[in-house]
Scaffold this motif. Sequence first.
Motif, short mmCIF file in Angstrom:
data_model
loop_
_atom_site.label_atom_id
_atom_site.label_comp_id
_atom_site.label_asym_id
_atom_site.label_seq_id
_atom_site.Cartn_x
_atom_site.Cartn_y
_atom_site.Cartn_z
N CYS A 28 0.80 -1.23 0.00
CA CYS A 28 0.00 0.00 0.00
C CYS A 28 0.83 1.29 0.00
O CYS A 28 0.42 2.25 -0.63
N PRO A 29 1.98 1.35 0.66
CA PRO A 29 2.77 2.58 0.55
C PRO A 29 3.28 2.88 -0.86
O PRO A 29 3.76 3.96 -1.13
N SER A 36 -8.08 7.38 3.68
CA SER A 36 -8.11 7.69 5.11
C SER A 36 -8.82 6.61 5.93
O SER A 36 -8.82 6.67 7.13
N GLY A 37 -9.40 5.64 5.28
CA GLY A 37 -10.14 4.60 5.99
C GLY A 37 -9.36 3.30 6.10
O GLY A 37 -8.14 3.27 6.17
N ASN A 38 -10.10 2.21 6.11
CA ASN A 38 -9.54 0.88 6.24
C ASN A 38 -8.66 0.55 5.03
O ASN A 38 -9.05 0.80 3.90
N MET A 44 -6.11 -5.37 -1.08
CA MET A 44 -6.59 -6.48 -1.90
C MET A 44 -6.67 -6.08 -3.37
O MET A 44 -6.28 -6.85 -4.26
N ALA A 45 -7.15 -4.87 -3.64
CA ALA A 45 -7.24 -4.40 -5.02
C ALA A 45 -5.85 -4.30 -5.64
O ALA A 45 -5.65 -4.64 -6.81
N LEU A 46 -4.87 -3.85 -4.87
CA LEU A 46 -3.50 -3.75 -5.36
C LEU A 46 -2.95 -5.15 -5.66
O LEU A 46 -2.27 -5.35 -6.67
N TRP A 48 -4.77 -7.79 -6.54
CA TRP A 48 -5.43 -8.27 -7.77
C TRP A 48 -4.84 -7.61 -9.00
O TRP A 48 -4.63 -8.26 -10.03
N LEU A 49 -4.57 -6.33 -8.91
CA LEU A 49 -3.95 -5.61 -10.03
C LEU A 49 -2.57 -6.18 -10.34
O LEU A 49 -2.23 -6.40 -11.50
N ALA A 50 -1.78 -6.43 -9.31
CA ALA A 50 -0.45 -7.00 -9.50
C ALA A 50 -0.53 -8.37 -10.14
O ALA A 50 0.25 -8.69 -11.05
N ALA A 51 -1.48 -9.19 -9.71
CA ALA A 51 -1.65 -10.53 -10.30
C ALA A 51 -2.01 -10.42 -11.78
O ALA A 51 -1.50 -11.19 -12.61
#
Length: 59
Positions: A28-29, A36-38, A44-46, A48-51
């Motif tokens: 995430c960094p 600003s939230g969870n 998880m989206a990152l 999936w994008l990487a996969a």
Amino acid sequence: MAAATTASQPVSKSIGKRGVDHLRVTDCPATPSLPSGNMNAPAMALGWLAADIIGAGDG
């Protein structure tokens, strides 16, 4: 991940670490801005994008 391709961003659009061969960063960094939230859904989206990028052979 970098929105534009410049040497100042450590991660390229294909999730590769600049200056290091065969290393992918899916953390995430590595995103240009953090929500600003969870952090669970963006992480998880990152992933999936990487996969998708690695599976397509672009990374």
